[in-house]
Scaffold this active site. Structure first.
Site, PDB file in Angstrom:
ATOM      1  N   GLY A   1       0.868  -1.110   0.050  1.00 29.11           N
ATOM      2  CA  GLY A   1       0.095  -0.120  -0.058  1.00 29.11           C
ATOM      3  C   GLY A   1       0.827   1.281   0.137  1.00 29.11           C
TER       4      GLY A   1
ATOM      5  N   ILE B   1      -0.681  -1.954  -5.969  1.00 31.25           N
ATOM      6  CA  ILE B   1      -1.783  -2.890  -6.880  1.00 31.25           C
ATOM      7  C   ILE B   1      -1.853  -2.041  -8.300  1.00 31.25           C
ATOM      8  CG2 ILE B   1      -2.999  -4.107  -5.238  1.00 31.25           C
ATOM      9  CD1 ILE B   1      -5.057  -1.966  -5.460  1.00 31.25           C
TER      10      ILE B   1
ATOM     11  N   LYS C   1     -10.700  -4.262  11.904  1.00 33.29           N
ATOM     12  CA  LYS C   1      -9.700  -3.861  12.578  1.00 33.29           C
ATOM     13  C   LYS C   1      -9.393  -4.597  13.981  1.00 33.29           C
ATOM     14  CE  LYS C   1      -7.795  -1.252   9.956  1.00 33.29           C
ATOM     15  NZ  LYS C   1      -6.234  -1.617   9.451  1.00 33.29           N
TER      16      LYS C   1
ATOM     17  N   GLY D   1      -0.416   4.807  -0.881  1.00 34.22           N
ATOM     18  CA  GLY D   1      -1.634   5.424  -0.321  1.00 34.22           C
ATOM     19  C   GLY D   1      -1.248   6.692   0.860  1.00 34.22           C
ATOM     20  N   GLN D   2      -2.108   6.851   1.477  1.00 33.16           N
ATOM     21  CA  GLN D   2      -1.736   8.061   2.294  1.00 33.16           C
ATOM     22  C   GLN D   2      -0.772   7.947   3.331  1.00 33.16           C
ATOM     23  OE1 GLN D   2      -4.659   9.340   5.439  1.00 33.16           O
ATOM     24  NE2 GLN D   2      -4.083  11.326   5.660  1.00 33.16           N
TER      25      GLN D   2
ATOM     26  N   TYR E   1     -15.373  -1.792   8.698  1.00 31.80           N
ATOM     27  CA  TYR E   1     -14.117  -1.524   8.911  1.00 31.80           C
ATOM     28  C   TYR E   1     -13.549  -1.501  10.363  1.00 31.80           C
ATOM     29  CZ  TYR E   1      -9.918   1.895   9.243  1.00 31.80           C
ATOM     30  OH  TYR E   1      -8.529   2.251   9.603  1.00 31.80           O
TER      31      TYR E   1
HETATM   32  N1  SER Z   1      -9.210   7.315   9.336  1.00 30.34           N
HETATM   33  C1  SER Z   1      -9.914   6.115   9.190  1.00 30.34           C
HETATM   34  C2  SER Z   1     -11.092   6.328   8.862  1.00 30.34           C
HETATM   35  O1  SER Z   1     -11.700   7.422   8.886  1.00 30.34           O
HETATM   36  C3  SER Z   1      -9.802   5.793  10.891  1.00 30.34           C
HETATM   37  O2  SER Z   1      -8.773   5.128  11.115  1.00 30.34           O
HETATM   38  O3  SER Z   1     -11.798   5.548   8.149  1.00 30.34           O
END
Ligand code: SER
Length: 319
Positions: free
Chosen positions: A8, A35, A147, A11-12, A143
């Site tokens: 990744g 990717i 996690k 990404g950010q 999400y």
């Molecule tokens: N920055 C993430 C989100 O907002 C949280 O870990 O999904």
């Protein structure tokens, strides 16, 4: 840590972490994993090796680990919270099946693994203020579910197989190199872009909704320091609360206005993001990270705001 695979990497977090590791470990192979469709460009591409590294392809990961003698894997592949709500099966596939592939490769080849957790791993029943390190984790978002499962699976591989898994629970991350994609905390990045460009900001999170936030240099510091930490001091592993600031949109807007008085913001609250934000803590207690590996952030809201404005003005060529 010498030869590192950053999954990744465009990404950010990855785009900045890869460059930091290349600066700090010039003798190592710091491989930018990506990717197709998210290829590294510019300095990220030119300053070191890059490889297609799709977490859903364990064989591919295994051959990269062999080729570059990888000892540490930063697993930054994830769909953020708002996108994951729209594509829950894909989020599960990337976050869980992907993690399993990485942990299996790490078990076979002896790699250390960092997979971030998040404030999203908490839920509505979690104590909201000074959220303890060890507390209720019953998130309602996909999400968050992935996690919590990431934390458990990473600890499982440590206890069962001795895989050196370590992690931190990131707050919303504010940065100026690569935009986040589809998180609940993205507003706190986008607000700075709007302010610097002289645009009105339409805020999707309600006034009064507090969340933990952190400036990217501190997040990168946490990600590196936890992997260097003395293992004999670690009581926890997956995953540590880390914190540096907590605010709602009003406090953030007022802080920006103290530097850019003409900045304007109005609200158009996104019910899905707001519901997720409401279910997350207001402010984490990170005393275990401070005690077990000397975690300490460098930036507060004032110093971050100054640095964000200077960096974004430079990025957009604004005097
Ligand atoms: N920055 C993430 C989100 O907002 C949280 O870990 O999904």
């Amino acid at each position: 840590m010498k030869n590192v695979l950053v999954i990744g990497s465009t990404g950010q977090i990855g785009s900045e972490l890869t460059m930091k590791l290349r600066r700090e470990i010039p003798e190592g192979n710091i491989v930018a994993g990506y990717i197709p469709g998210a290829e590294p460009k510019g300095v990220l591409l030119e300053s070191g090796p890059s490889e297609i590294a799709d977490v859903r392809d364990g064989q591919q990961l295994s051959s990269i680990v062999d080729r570059y003698k990888i000892d540490t894997i930063y697993n930054l592949a994830a769909l953020l919270s708002a996108v994951a709500e729209k594509k829950p099966l894909l989020a599960w596939d990337i976050q869980m099946n992907g993690l399993l592939n990485i942990l299996e490769v790490a078990r076979e080849k002896g790699c250390a693994v960092f997979t971030p957790s998040s404030i999203g791993s908490f839920g509505p029943e979690t104590p909201k203020v000074n959220t303890p390190q060890d507390t209720i984790q019953r998130p309602r978002s996909m999400y968050g579910v992935t996690k919590v499962a990431t934390e458990l699976l990473s600890d499982y591989y440590y206890h069962k197989y001795g895989v050196d898994t370590r992690s931190v629970r990131f707050p919303g991350l504010i940065s100026n190199v690569t935009l986040p994609g589809g998180g609940t905390t993205d507003y706190a990045v986008e607000i700075y872009y709007a302010a610097v460009k002289g645009e009105e900001f339409v805020c999707p999170i309600a006034a009064g909704t507090f969340m933990d936030m952190m400036y990217m240099p501190d997040a990168l510091k946490a990600a590196v320091e936890i992997m260097h930490a003395d293992p004999s001091r670690l009581i926890h592993r997956n995953s540590f609360n880390v914190a540096s600031m907590s605010f709602d949109p009003e406090i953030l807007a007022a802080k920006i206005r103290s530097r850019i008085p003409e900045f304007r913001m109005r609200y158009e609250v996104d019910p899905m993001r707001e519901e997720i934000a409401q279910s997350w803590p207001d402010k984490l207690d990170d005393s275990c990270a401070r005690a077990e590996w000397d975690w300490a952030p460098s930036y507060d809201l004032d110093s971050m705001t100054d640095d964000m404005i200077v960096s974004l003005r430079k990025k957009f060529g604004i005097e």
